[in-house]
Motif scaffolding. Structure first.
Motif, PDB file in Angstrom:
ATOM      1  N   VAL A  56      12.554   3.146  -1.183  1.00  0.00           N
ATOM      2  CA  VAL A  56      11.137   2.774  -1.087  1.00  0.00           C
ATOM      3  C   VAL A  56      10.983   1.301  -1.441  1.00  0.00           C
ATOM      4  O   VAL A  56      10.266   0.548  -0.767  1.00  0.00           O
ATOM      5  N   ARG A  57      11.661   0.877  -2.489  1.00  0.00           N
ATOM      6  CA  ARG A  57      11.604  -0.543  -2.869  1.00  0.00           C
ATOM      7  C   ARG A  57      12.149  -1.426  -1.754  1.00  0.00           C
ATOM      8  O   ARG A  57      11.574  -2.470  -1.435  1.00  0.00           O
ATOM      9  N   VAL A 100       8.041  -1.131  -6.720  1.00  0.00           N
ATOM     10  CA  VAL A 100       8.852  -0.487  -7.753  1.00  0.00           C
ATOM     11  C   VAL A 100       7.975   0.558  -8.414  1.00  0.00           C
ATOM     12  O   VAL A 100       6.942   0.228  -9.014  1.00  0.00           O
ATOM     13  N   SER A 101       8.357   1.820  -8.314  1.00  0.00           N
ATOM     14  CA  SER A 101       7.511   2.906  -8.802  1.00  0.00           C
ATOM     15  C   SER A 101       8.361   4.123  -9.109  1.00  0.00           C
ATOM     16  O   SER A 101       9.388   4.360  -8.469  1.00  0.00           O
ATOM     17  N   SER A 102       7.916   4.902 -10.080  1.00  0.00           N
ATOM     18  CA  SER A 102       8.592   6.167 -10.380  1.00  0.00           C
ATOM     19  C   SER A 102       8.043   7.320  -9.550  1.00  0.00           C
ATOM     20  O   SER A 102       8.567   8.435  -9.616  1.00  0.00           O
ATOM     21  N   ASN A 103       6.994   7.057  -8.774  1.00  0.00           N
ATOM     22  CA  ASN A 103       6.395   8.106  -7.950  1.00  0.00           C
ATOM     23  C   ASN A 103       5.796   7.482  -6.699  1.00  0.00           C
ATOM     24  O   ASN A 103       4.618   7.121  -6.664  1.00  0.00           O
ATOM     25  N   GLY A 149      -2.767  -0.404  -7.972  1.00  0.00           N
ATOM     26  CA  GLY A 149      -3.063  -1.826  -8.031  1.00  0.00           C
ATOM     27  C   GLY A 149      -1.870  -2.683  -7.671  1.00  0.00           C
ATOM     28  O   GLY A 149      -1.993  -3.675  -6.932  1.00  0.00           O
ATOM     29  N   THR A 150      -0.706  -2.305  -8.164  1.00  0.00           N
ATOM     30  CA  THR A 150       0.520  -3.041  -7.832  1.00  0.00           C
ATOM     31  C   THR A 150       0.813  -2.944  -6.348  1.00  0.00           C
ATOM     32  O   THR A 150       1.178  -3.937  -5.704  1.00  0.00           O
ATOM     33  N   ALA A 151       0.654  -1.753  -5.786  1.00  0.00           N
ATOM     34  CA  ALA A 151       0.915  -1.562  -4.361  1.00  0.00           C
ATOM     35  C   ALA A 151      -0.042  -2.394  -3.507  1.00  0.00           C
ATOM     36  O   ALA A 151       0.361  -2.996  -2.503  1.00  0.00           O
ATOM     37  N   GLU A 152      -1.299  -2.445  -3.896  1.00  0.00           N
ATOM     38  CA  GLU A 152      -2.266  -3.241  -3.140  1.00  0.00           C
ATOM     39  C   GLU A 152      -1.883  -4.721  -3.153  1.00  0.00           C
ATOM     40  O   GLU A 152      -2.053  -5.433  -2.154  1.00  0.00           O
ATOM     41  N   ARG A 153      -1.363  -5.174  -4.302  1.00  0.00           N
ATOM     42  CA  ARG A 153      -0.990  -6.584  -4.426  1.00  0.00           C
ATOM     43  C   ARG A 153       0.330  -6.890  -3.733  1.00  0.00           C
ATOM     44  O   ARG A 153       0.453  -7.898  -3.020  1.00  0.00           O
ATOM     45  N   GLU A 154       1.339  -6.039  -3.929  1.00  0.00           N
ATOM     46  CA  GLU A 154       2.691  -6.329  -3.461  1.00  0.00           C
ATOM     47  C   GLU A 154       2.954  -5.866  -2.024  1.00  0.00           C
ATOM     48  O   GLU A 154       3.891  -6.356  -1.391  1.00  0.00           O
ATOM     49  N   CYS A 155       2.156  -4.937  -1.540  1.00  0.00           N
ATOM     50  CA  CYS A 155       2.439  -4.326  -0.227  1.00  0.00           C
ATOM     51  C   CYS A 155       1.197  -4.389   0.662  1.00  0.00           C
ATOM     52  O   CYS A 155       0.795  -3.387   1.278  1.00  0.00           O
ATOM     53  N   ALA A 156       0.591  -5.558   0.733  1.00  0.00           N
ATOM     54  CA  ALA A 156      -0.672  -5.710   1.454  1.00  0.00           C
ATOM     55  C   ALA A 156      -0.542  -5.444   2.950  1.00  0.00           C
ATOM     56  O   ALA A 156      -1.540  -5.185   3.630  1.00  0.00           O
ATOM     57  N   ASP A 157       0.697  -5.483   3.471  1.00  0.00           N
ATOM     58  CA  ASP A 157       0.897  -5.266   4.906  1.00  0.00           C
ATOM     59  C   ASP A 157       0.987  -3.788   5.259  1.00  0.00           C
ATOM     60  O   ASP A 157       1.143  -3.440   6.434  1.00  0.00           O
ATOM     61  N   LEU A 158       0.892  -2.914   4.265  1.00  0.00           N
ATOM     62  CA  LEU A 158       1.033  -1.481   4.496  1.00  0.00           C
ATOM     63  C   LEU A 158      -0.269  -0.747   4.235  1.00  0.00           C
ATOM     64  O   LEU A 158      -1.034  -1.106   3.327  1.00  0.00           O
ATOM     65  N   GLU A 159      -0.504   0.309   5.011  1.00  0.00           N
ATOM     66  CA  GLU A 159      -1.597   1.216   4.684  1.00  0.00           C
ATOM     67  C   GLU A 159      -1.203   1.977   3.425  1.00  0.00           C
ATOM     68  O   GLU A 159      -0.069   2.442   3.293  1.00  0.00           O
ATOM     69  N   LEU A 160      -2.124   2.110   2.498  1.00  0.00           N
ATOM     70  CA  LEU A 160      -1.845   2.749   1.219  1.00  0.00           C
ATOM     71  C   LEU A 160      -2.640   4.035   1.076  1.00  0.00           C
ATOM     72  O   LEU A 160      -3.851   4.072   1.317  1.00  0.00           O
ATOM     73  N   ALA A 180      15.728  -9.194 -10.555  1.00  0.00           N
ATOM     74  CA  ALA A 180      14.841  -8.794  -9.453  1.00  0.00           C
ATOM     75  C   ALA A 180      15.379  -7.568  -8.725  1.00  0.00           C
ATOM     76  O   ALA A 180      15.263  -7.443  -7.508  1.00  0.00           O
ATOM     77  N   GLY A 181      15.976  -6.660  -9.500  1.00  0.00           N
ATOM     78  CA  GLY A 181      16.483  -5.411  -8.950  1.00  0.00           C
ATOM     79  C   GLY A 181      17.911  -5.444  -8.487  1.00  0.00           C
ATOM     80  O   GLY A 181      18.483  -4.392  -8.171  1.00  0.00           O
TER      81      GLY A 181
END
Length: 370
Positions: A29-30, A36-39, A60-71, A230-231
């Protein structure tokens, strides 16, 4: 960058005849989204845009880091995305069978068969995705290689910063703690893995857990460590001597060093992974220590500390350009000690110097006598 990775994944999803893939491995997923998420999970259709699903803790993290994706914000991410797939008319869904538990699979499908009635009443089929996304991760892009190089740089800096602590009276555990603290102080996100510090007879145990044994004069000390940045995971092993090495210690160190040099020289684009292992292993076996080299020659490294490709006896596949690997031969003598030398390298295409594996860990491979 993540969009390009999802496009590559879509080509593979089409190739296996699936309508979509339900990606649930955290590392994958990352890789595909940056989250980066546990779920979290991501639905990647063979055609069209992907959908990321996570719960409110990461929204909130997903909205910021993955703005190109539907959430989609749901607690039960897998069920939510399967429902979404069925509503879109997707009927053949590939799932990550290497990571999904039987229990989780049962919540999505009838355990008695593949064809089940879904949440919307529509029949659908779950098919194994196998290692499709894992395989995409083998060849690294330039951004990944830069992050991996920084992880290796931090590892080397930390090793050098605490090397003077390898002296009589310091315990394995004390040295490991100092080394790990130095990596974090130098900018690591954390540890690539729990450090291995194996002194004296403990050096005969490849994955010895650092304990309360104090270093002694005459010891060989094997130090296997890595920073995560950075992972991305670094992996380096050095074996050092406290005081003048004995003849047997110099002998096995020299053999391991020669085996590693041979393995590095063989690790070129197009090389068979088993052949690379054999080149190094044959040197050790020819000297009479074949039974004392008990693990594979190396492995891939990236978002996981151990990932494809695998370099070892019976392993299959070939190396390719821009694939990071480790080369880590060792000799382990029960009751006496051992030697392992390991570097993280990047396979490069070409001939001559251009086709040589590029070392990302750059601490000297010469035997350090402290």
């Amino acid at each position: 960058m993540h969009g390009a990775r999802r496009t590559r994944a879509q080509h593979q999803i089409k190739a296996i005849g699936a309508d979509a893939a339900l990606v649930t491995s955290g590392v994958n997923v990352r890789y595909l989204t940056g989250l980066v998420s546990s779920n979290a999970a991501v639905l990647v259709p063979a055609d069209g845009p992907s959908v990321l699903c996570t719960d409110s803790r990461y929204a909130g993290t997903a909205e910021r880091e993955c703005a190109d994706l539907e959430l989609s914000v749901q607690r039960e991410v897998e069920a939510a995305l399967v429902t979404r797939a069925l509503a879109a008319g997707l009927r053949t869904i590939a799932f990550e069978d290497r990571v999904m538990t039987v229990q989780r699979h049962h919540t999505l499908a009838d355990p008695d068969g593949d064809d089940v009635v879904g949440h919307s009443g529509a029949a659908f089929e779950l098919v194994p995705l196998d290692g499709v996304i894992d395989d995409l991760r083998i060849v690294k892009d330039d951004a990944e290689l830069a992050l991996l190089a920084r992880a290796c740089e931090i590892t080397g800096e930390a090793f050098g910063a605490v090397l003077d602590r390898v002296r009589p009276g310091v315990t394995e555990r004390e040295f490991a703690v100092a080394l790990e603290r130095a990596m974090v102080d130098l900018g690591a996100d954390g540890l690539a893995f729990d450090s291995i510090v194996a002194s004296g007879p403990n050096g005969a145990i490849p994955h010895h857990v650092p304990g309360n044994r104090p270093f002694e004069r005459g010891d060989l000390v094997t130090i296997d460590c890595g920073a995560k940045f950075a992972g991305y995971h670094a992996d380096m092993t050095r074996t050092v001597a406290i005081g003048a090495p004995q003849a047997w210690q110099r002998e096995i160190y020299g053999l391991v060093a020669l085996a590693q040099e041979a393995g590095i020289a063989a690790a070129s684009a197009g090389a068979d992974v088993a052949d690379v292992d054999s080149v190094a292993r044959d040197l050790i076996e020819g000297a009479g220590y074949g039974g004392n080299f008990t693990h594979g020659l190396g492995h891939g490294v990236g978002l996981e500390i151990h990932e494809a490709p695998w370099l070892g006896q019976g392993k299959t596949g070939t190396l390719a350009d821009r694939v990071p690997i480790t080369i880590e031969p060792g000799i382990y003598l029960a009751g006496a000690g051992g030697v392992r030398i390991e570097d993280t390298l990047v396979v490069r295409a070409g001939t001559g110097a251009a086709g040589s594996a590029e070392a990302l860990t750059t601490i000297t491979r010469e035997l350090l006598v402290l």
